[in-house]
Scaffold this active site. Sequence first.
Site, PDB file in Angstrom:
ATOM      1  N   GLY A 148       0.840  -1.184   0.000  1.00  0.00           N
ATOM      2  CA  GLY A 148       0.000   0.000   0.000  1.00  0.00           C
ATOM      3  C   GLY A 148       0.879   1.239   0.000  1.00  0.00           C
ATOM      4  O   GLY A 148       2.000   1.219   0.538  1.00  0.00           O
ATOM      5  N   CYS A 149       0.402   2.321  -0.605  1.00  0.00           N
ATOM      6  CA  CYS A 149       1.233   3.532  -0.687  1.00  0.00           C
ATOM      7  C   CYS A 149       1.471   4.129   0.698  1.00  0.00           C
ATOM      8  O   CYS A 149       2.589   4.565   1.014  1.00  0.00           O
ATOM      9  CB  CYS A 149       0.617   4.558  -1.633  1.00  0.00           C
TER      10      CYS A 149
END
Length: 342
Positions: A148-149
């Site tokens: 995930g960013c």
Amino acid sequence: MTYKIAILGASGYTGAELVRLIATHPQMEIVALSGDRKAGMAMHEVYPHLRHMDLPALCKIDEIDFADVDLAFCALPHATSQAVIKTLPATTKVVDLSADFRLRDADEFEKWYGKPHSATDLQAEAVYGLTEFYREKIKTARLVAGTGCNAATGQFVLRPLIAAGVIDFDQIILDLKVAVSGAGRSLKEHLLYGELEDNAFAYAIGGQHRHLGEFDQEFSAIAGRPVRIQFTPHLIPSTRGILATAYVHGEAGAVHYALADAYRDEPFIKVLPTGQAPNMKHVRGSNFCHIGVVADRLENRTIVIAALDNLTKGSSGQAIQNANLMLGLDETTGLMNAPVFP
């Protein structure tokens, strides 16, 4: 050698970012683009900024001949990648940008995503795609799960500090400011211009954010015991970027040394001189992450700040970095473009 690439889910933001980056990659050729709801359309009809590129038309996934594909980027919505990747030939390498294979434990996946995992054999096989820390495993992987960013940004700050033991594991606060593209391209009322412009707000408050599953998994593995951080993300009226601020109990000099030592030879992670803080615009459109360390006025307290582009280093750039390793290429290939400023 030129490798043939398919992008599944090319009509989303991360798919378009993959296309933009691969445009200057000397050893990748896009041979298939899927976008089920926009099948039959030219890519430039969906994203006019890609008009200069000679690209295949968008199609449905089942129309792609994967016998001609060396590597597929899977940029599909969460919980849909599992079914698709199960059908792909074993000879096709896959970098998945969704959340489907980030968590190693099937029960943890169900806890955070609300449904059972339907491909637990692949889940066990997948390598976590935080390149700087899983490089050797990624080189030989068939399936890599992009992070995930938000999870990537927080881990770039905190992993070296936990590994070096220079902070109190039970006193970690992580505050993230994240741009709107992190929520994807689908229409959502709270993301309308009239709702978000001149506004900012916290969301997934009090331990509800799904990326906490990644933090729990990774930080606990490093520490050898459970590590649970406080984490609050905030949506800001910006298109690209993440600014992470971590408040930790530890001496600033030791914190800076641990980070500088961990990233000394990393091409994309830049640790700034002590006392300097990064800026989201200084990494915009690039695969770089900048990290700064500032001593707090309170004794033995330190503030660590990181900035990266959520669509590039936080997602599609990271995916290409991993794909380069999987294909036996230098991991920086096609990714050394300077940030776009101003």
